[in-house]
Design a protein around this motif. Structure first.
Motif, PDB file in Angstrom:
ATOM      1  N   GLY A   1      70.049   1.045  38.189  1.00 46.41           N
ATOM      2  CA  GLY A   1      70.083  -0.168  39.009  1.00 46.41           C
ATOM      3  C   GLY A   1      68.908  -0.228  39.969  1.00 46.41           C
ATOM      4  O   GLY A   1      67.873   0.387  39.742  1.00 46.41           O
ATOM      5  N   ASP A   2      69.089  -0.963  41.063  1.00 40.31           N
ATOM      6  CA  ASP A   2      67.986  -1.163  42.001  1.00 40.31           C
ATOM      7  C   ASP A   2      67.495   0.144  42.624  1.00 40.31           C
ATOM      8  O   ASP A   2      66.374   0.209  43.119  1.00 40.31           O
ATOM      9  N   ALA A   3      68.316   1.189  42.617  1.00 40.41           N
ATOM     10  CA  ALA A   3      67.890   2.475  43.174  1.00 40.41           C
ATOM     11  C   ALA A   3      66.704   3.043  42.397  1.00 40.41           C
ATOM     12  O   ALA A   3      65.900   3.781  42.943  1.00 40.41           O
ATOM     13  N   ILE A   4      66.592   2.684  41.106  1.00 37.93           N
ATOM     14  CA  ILE A   4      65.438   3.154  40.317  1.00 37.93           C
ATOM     15  C   ILE A   4      64.439   2.026  40.050  1.00 37.93           C
ATOM     16  O   ILE A   4      63.303   2.270  39.699  1.00 37.93           O
ATOM     17  N   ARG A   5      64.877   0.774  40.203  1.00 33.35           N
ATOM     18  CA  ARG A   5      64.030  -0.358  39.832  1.00 33.35           C
ATOM     19  C   ARG A   5      63.380  -1.036  41.029  1.00 33.35           C
ATOM     20  O   ARG A   5      62.484  -1.856  40.870  1.00 33.35           O
ATOM     21  N   GLY A   6      63.870  -0.744  42.222  1.00 26.86           N
ATOM     22  CA  GLY A   6      63.370  -1.422  43.406  1.00 26.86           C
ATOM     23  C   GLY A   6      64.190  -2.654  43.643  1.00 26.86           C
ATOM     24  O   GLY A   6      65.089  -2.667  44.461  1.00 26.86           O
ATOM     25  N   GLU A   7      63.928  -3.690  42.885  1.00 28.43           N
ATOM     26  CA  GLU A   7      64.723  -4.893  43.064  1.00 28.43           C
ATOM     27  C   GLU A   7      64.770  -5.642  41.755  1.00 28.43           C
ATOM     28  O   GLU A   7      63.746  -6.113  41.272  1.00 28.43           O
TER      29      GLU A   7
ATOM     30  N   GLN B   1      87.073  16.345  32.931  1.00 25.04           N
ATOM     31  CA  GLN B   1      85.866  16.470  33.764  1.00 25.04           C
ATOM     32  C   GLN B   1      85.783  15.339  34.768  1.00 25.04           C
ATOM     33  O   GLN B   1      86.291  14.239  34.547  1.00 25.04           O
ATOM     34  N   ARG B   2      85.110  15.640  35.879  1.00 30.93           N
ATOM     35  CA  ARG B   2      85.062  14.674  36.982  1.00 30.93           C
ATOM     36  C   ARG B   2      83.645  14.154  37.210  1.00 30.93           C
ATOM     37  O   ARG B   2      82.688  14.901  37.152  1.00 30.93           O
ATOM     38  N   VAL B   3      83.563  12.851  37.458  1.00 31.58           N
ATOM     39  CA  VAL B   3      82.257  12.244  37.736  1.00 31.58           C
ATOM     40  C   VAL B   3      82.340  11.484  39.056  1.00 31.58           C
ATOM     41  O   VAL B   3      83.297  10.744  39.300  1.00 31.58           O
ATOM     42  N   ALA B   4      81.332  11.703  39.914  1.00 29.71           N
ATOM     43  CA  ALA B   4      81.236  10.951  41.164  1.00 29.71           C
ATOM     44  C   ALA B   4      80.190   9.863  41.016  1.00 29.71           C
ATOM     45  O   ALA B   4      79.138  10.082  40.423  1.00 29.71           O
ATOM     46  N   ILE B   5      80.508   8.682  41.533  1.00 30.60           N
ATOM     47  CA  ILE B   5      79.583   7.555  41.461  1.00 30.60           C
ATOM     48  C   ILE B   5      79.250   7.154  42.893  1.00 30.60           C
ATOM     49  O   ILE B   5      80.168   6.978  43.714  1.00 30.60           O
ATOM     50  N   ILE B   6      77.987   6.974  43.184  1.00 29.23           N
ATOM     51  CA  ILE B   6      77.591   6.591  44.539  1.00 29.23           C
ATOM     52  C   ILE B   6      77.248   5.109  44.558  1.00 29.23           C
ATOM     53  O   ILE B   6      76.257   4.682  43.969  1.00 29.23           O
ATOM     54  N   GLY B   7      78.079   4.326  45.209  1.00 26.76           N
ATOM     55  CA  GLY B   7      77.833   2.891  45.317  1.00 26.76           C
ATOM     56  C   GLY B   7      78.686   2.097  44.354  1.00 26.76           C
ATOM     57  O   GLY B   7      78.662   2.321  43.148  1.00 26.76           O
ATOM     58  N   ALA B   8      79.479   1.155  44.905  1.00 25.65           N
ATOM     59  CA  ALA B   8      80.381   0.344  44.082  1.00 25.65           C
ATOM     60  C   ALA B   8      79.786  -1.022  43.781  1.00 25.65           C
ATOM     61  O   ALA B   8      80.461  -2.037  43.839  1.00 25.65           O
ATOM     62  N   GLY B   9      78.481  -1.051  43.481  1.00 24.99           N
ATOM     63  CA  GLY B   9      77.836  -2.301  43.075  1.00 24.99           C
ATOM     64  C   GLY B   9      77.852  -2.422  41.563  1.00 24.99           C
ATOM     65  O   GLY B   9      78.560  -1.672  40.884  1.00 24.99           O
ATOM     66  N   PRO B  10      77.085  -3.372  41.009  1.00 23.97           N
ATOM     67  CA  PRO B  10      77.124  -3.611  39.565  1.00 23.97           C
ATOM     68  C   PRO B  10      76.836  -2.372  38.721  1.00 23.97           C
ATOM     69  O   PRO B  10      77.514  -2.148  37.712  1.00 23.97           O
ATOM     70  N   ALA B  11      75.853  -1.553  39.111  1.00 28.16           N
ATOM     71  CA  ALA B  11      75.533  -0.364  38.309  1.00 28.16           C
ATOM     72  C   ALA B  11      76.685   0.637  38.368  1.00 28.16           C
ATOM     73  O   ALA B  11      77.142   1.132  37.328  1.00 28.16           O
ATOM     74  N   GLY B  12      77.156   0.923  39.562  1.00 29.32           N
ATOM     75  CA  GLY B  12      78.217   1.916  39.739  1.00 29.32           C
ATOM     76  C   GLY B  12      79.527   1.487  39.109  1.00 29.32           C
ATOM     77  O   GLY B  12      80.207   2.285  38.458  1.00 29.32           O
ATOM     78  N   LEU B  13      79.889   0.220  39.279  1.00 31.22           N
ATOM     79  CA  LEU B  13      81.149  -0.272  38.708  1.00 31.22           C
ATOM     80  C   LEU B  13      81.116  -0.186  37.187  1.00 31.22           C
ATOM     81  O   LEU B  13      82.088   0.205  36.546  1.00 31.22           O
ATOM     82  N   THR B  14      79.965  -0.558  36.612  1.00 32.15           N
ATOM     83  CA  THR B  14      79.850  -0.515  35.153  1.00 32.15           C
ATOM     84  C   THR B  14      79.946   0.919  34.647  1.00 32.15           C
ATOM     85  O   THR B  14      80.700   1.211  33.707  1.00 32.15           O
ATOM     86  N   ALA B  15      79.184   1.811  35.287  1.00 33.71           N
ATOM     87  CA  ALA B  15      79.231   3.214  34.867  1.00 33.71           C
ATOM     88  C   ALA B  15      80.652   3.753  35.005  1.00 33.71           C
ATOM     89  O   ALA B  15      81.150   4.454  34.118  1.00 33.71           O
ATOM     90  N   ALA B  16      81.316   3.409  36.093  1.00 37.24           N
ATOM     91  CA  ALA B  16      82.676   3.901  36.340  1.00 37.24           C
ATOM     92  C   ALA B  16      83.621   3.436  35.239  1.00 37.24           C
ATOM     93  O   ALA B  16      84.405   4.230  34.700  1.00 37.24           O
ATOM     94  N   GLY B  17      83.543   2.166  34.874  1.00 39.87           N
ATOM     95  CA  GLY B  17      84.427   1.610  33.847  1.00 39.87           C
ATOM     96  C   GLY B  17      84.209   2.292  32.507  1.00 39.87           C
ATOM     97  O   GLY B  17      85.161   2.695  31.821  1.00 39.87           O
TER      98      GLY B  17
END
Lengths: 288, 484
Positions: free
Chosen positions: B446-452, B158-174
């Protein structure tokens, strides 16, 4: 990494790059731009796809050599080489509707951005006249525009070798405003559109305003990321702060604070010149 | 087995470069522990049991902190083995320890309730974590461990797309890659890393470390597409057609501006622009690097969060005299203690209870001064526990050639315009308890749901989302099998 399929100097200081960039070619619409980073220590610069083919996956960019990056690209990149980054498409597409009779202007290499928009406006049934005002040896896209719109006018100004470049540019501004005034006096237009240096955009706007015709301007403040993240490209429009990259690049010329735009566009001129001079010294000094 | 131990009250200090030296360059400030020093600090740990340890409870990703610390002591005679064992413990919960060891606000998290704090200094957990990660990287131990993991991964197809290579995206990707998913990250900028690359300065988090952490993801099979702006280059609909699930980790990239006259004068930067020019584009190396930045002799930074400290300390390294102006008092400074201390050591001045009301420009449209209203604090507190402030009607004008606005950020605007994606009034993406958004199969964190928020909270979300995506896709897989 995006391969350069074709590279040629199409006029003095105007360089044509056909680049393999399927992710942009499949999506870009007239009015949108890309951010290019050509070298690993390079800056990110906004450029506008002039033409593209979604099926074959290429776009054409035309640069005007005005700073270190555009000069280094012209000097060092060859066909078959790669451009590190082409991000996009960015910004909002130009408004596509029937305005009626449109005068679409490009000053200098600004005409390359006017081209896809004017062509698309013509295709949906507008009567489009394009005007290109530039220095004599810098005419580009003449045949392409003659084919693409109802009427294409080229006004050229000779470069006086006894005058410095800024003074020569004043002659272009003069010719530009005079021509626009004559055209607006002769015929009724429903919309004026313009791409070019902010100072020339304001000069044209001051003429258009007298006639009370609606005017749109594609603005080119300095950008870094191009995705709304940094705020470098902020402009004052209608008294509000807007980001040209995500709110624009097209704005109502009547609402633009031209003083702010012109001041912001020139903020790094001294450093840009220094970078270019050091680069020229380096290449004239025999390389490394 | 209970062993009698001597309590060592004082923390083993980590060597730091002196302020007068470091303000002339962008090299890292803190030099970190050596193995010997790390073991000495590790020995101070009281080894609270797993179910009690307040450090584990305080950690947003619940690293077994006493567990990894104990490995350093247990294998003290074999440094490589000690680090490998410790790293294995950390990796169970955190794949970017070199980063979190440097940028986490440990004083508000793991170290906050450390039992040692009742009798002496708290354990220096952050620097121990950083030591393990750094030593492992320098000796190639992290790769060794990685290559032990890779062959054990069972592909799910199965394939997963991640939007954004910041801390949240990198962690989810790993995490997802380790669970056998085919992961592709879409990144708008030319380098992956997000705020770790564009925001946090080199002297706090060397970019070579971030690059190494990203290399490890690539070795796990994660694909990274730079220059791709979701919402422009590719739409959410297209992602949903081509992938089985999507994770949005697009961060809080839209800078907040001050609604005051003169905000668009030259010389006024948002912290995002200033830091992006300096960090991502390396403007401190101009003209070797092409991107310019202008730092005047007098710089005012508005805002006293971590971003404000980063901007102020970066400006200081250009030789500027820097003042941080904050509308509240010293007690409400939100930056990490270490950053505030470092800023003070480096000669940065703090001016409290100043609220900017106007930016004053010269005849060329360039800022020359900032007019502030003096504020005062009331006893009443706001919802965040900070004392409320009111204007006094008194004003003061401070000269500045450069002003950096560091008052916060909003979620990225490009992504929140996705049709069907519900966001709140402030643009934060709304998610359920499994971090799933209003679009089925699309998760966010990440910040996309938390604001900052912080890097570690974003990473915690990335990990939680990976788990939720795994459950979601496992069901989907089983559903497909049942139908087949």
């Amino acid at each position: 990494m995006y391969k350069i399929l074709e590279k040629k100097e199409i006029a003095m200081r105007n360089v044509w790059y056909k680049i393999q960039a399927p992710h942009v070619a499949g999506k870009v619409k007239p009015g949108q731009f890309v951010i290019v980073r050509a070298f690993s220590n390079g800056e990110r610069i906004p450029l506008t796809p002039v033409m593209w083919d979604a099926e074959e996956g290429w776009i054409v960019l035309i640069t005007f050599i005005r700073g270190k990056t555009t000069m280094k690209m012209a000097a060092e990149l060859k066909e078959g080489d790669y451009i590190l980054n082409v991000a996009g498409p960015l910004g909002n597409p130009a408004e596509m509707k029937k305005f009626g009779k449109i005068l679409a202007i490009g000053a200098y290499t600004g005409i390359v951005e006017t081209f896809p928009i004017a062509k698309a406006w013509h295709e949906i049934g507008n009567y489009v006249t394009t005007l290109h005002v530039t220095f004599e040896p810098m005419v580009v896209l003449k045949e392409e525009l003659e084919r693409a719109v109802d009427s294409h006018i080229v006004e050229t100004v000779p470069i006086d070798p006894n005058l410095d470049f800024p003074t020569n540019m004043k002659n272009v501004t003069k010719r530009l405003t005079e021509t626009v005034r004559e055209m607006l006096e002769k015929e009724d237009y429903d919309l004026v559109f313009m791409v070019g240096p902010a100072g020339d955009q304001r000069a044209v706007f001051n003429v258009v305003k007298e006639f009370g015709i609606p005017m749109k301007a594609d603005l080119h403040p300095i950008m870094v990321d191009g995705t709304g993240m940094c705020g470098s490209c902020r402009v004052t429009v209608g008294g509000e702060v807007k980001f040209a990259c995500i709110d624009g690049p097209e704005f109502d010329a009547y609402q633009v604070d031209w003083d702010v735009l012109i001041a912001r566009s020139g903020y790094y001129t001294d450093m840009e010149q220094r970078a270019m001079q050091e680069y020229m010294k380096a290449i004239q000094g025999g390389g490394e | 087995m209970v062993r009698k131990r001597r309590i060592i009250k004082e923390r083993v200090p980590t060597p730091e470069r002196p302020a007068e030296e470091r303000i002339h360059d962008f090299k890292e400030v803190n030099l970190g522990y050596t193995f010997g020093l790390a073991v000495k600090e590790a020995e101070r740990c009281l080894q609270c049991p797993y179910n009690y340890a307040p450090c584990i409870k305080g950690c947003p990703v619940h690293i077994d902190i006493p567990g990894f610390i104990s490995k350093l002591v247990q294998y003290r005679d074999d440094p490589d083995k000690a680090v490998k064992e410790a790293l294995n413990v950390i990796w169970a919960c955190n794949s970017l320890p070199a980063t979190t060891g440097r940028v986490c606000p440990q004083e508000d998290q793991c170290e906050m309730n450390c039992v040692m704090g009742k009798v002496g200094d708290k354990i220096n957990i952050g620097k121990l974590e950083r030591f393990v990660a750094d030593y492992a990287r320098e000796k190639g131990i992290d790769e060794e461990l990685l290559f032990e993991i890779i062959p054990k991964i069972e592909k799910t197809g199965q394939r997963v797309a991640i939007i954004g290579a910041g801390p949240a995206g990198l962690t989810a990707a790993g995490e997802l890659a380790k669970l056998g998913y085919d992961v592709t990250i879409y990144e708008a900028l030319h380098e992956p890393g997000g705020v770790l690359m564009y925001g946090i300065p080199e002297f706090r988090l060397p970019k070579s470390i971030v690059e190494k952490e990203i290399d490890k993801l690539r070795k796990l099979g994660v694909k990274i597409l730079t220059d791709h702006i979701v919402g422009k280059t590719v739409t959410m609909d297209e992602l949903l057609q081509n992938y089985d699930a999507v994770f949005i980790g697009s961060g809080a990239g839209t800078p907040r501006l001050i609604n005051a006259p003169g905000i668009n004068l030259n010389g006024i930067y948002t912290a995002n622009e200033f830091l992006t020019r300096v960090n991502l584009m390396k403007a401190y190396l101009f003209p070797e690097y092409d991107t310019p930045v202008k730092v005047g002799k007098k710089v005012i930074v508005i805002g006293a969060g971590n971003t404000g400290m980063d901007a102020a300390r970066s400006a200081r390294r250009f030789g500027a005299e820097v003042t941080i102006a904050y509308r509240r008092g010293e007690e409400d400074v939100s930056a990490r203690i270490e950053e505030v201390e470092h800023a003070k050591e480096e000669g940065i001045k703090f001016a409290y209870f100043l609220n900017p009301v106007e930016f004053i420009g010269d005849e060329n449209g360039k800022v020359k001064a900032v007019k502030f209203e003096k504020m005062k604090a009331l006893d009443e507190r706001d919802s965040r526990g900070k004392r409320k402030i009111v204007g006094t009607g008194e004003y003061v004008t401070l000269e500045a050639e450069t002003v950096i606005i560091a008052i916060g950020k909003h979620p990225n605007r490009l992504i929140i315009n996705t049709p069907g994606l519900e966001v709140d009034k402030r643009g934060k993406i709304i998610v359920d308890e499994n971090l799933m958004t209003s679009i089925p199969g699309v998760f966010a964190g990440g910040d996309a749901i938390r604001g900052e928020a912080t890097v570690i909270l974003a990473m915690g979300d990335g990990r939680r989302a990976a788990k939720a995506i795994h459950e979601y896709l496992t069901k989907k897989r089983e559903g497909q099998k049942a139908n087949a």
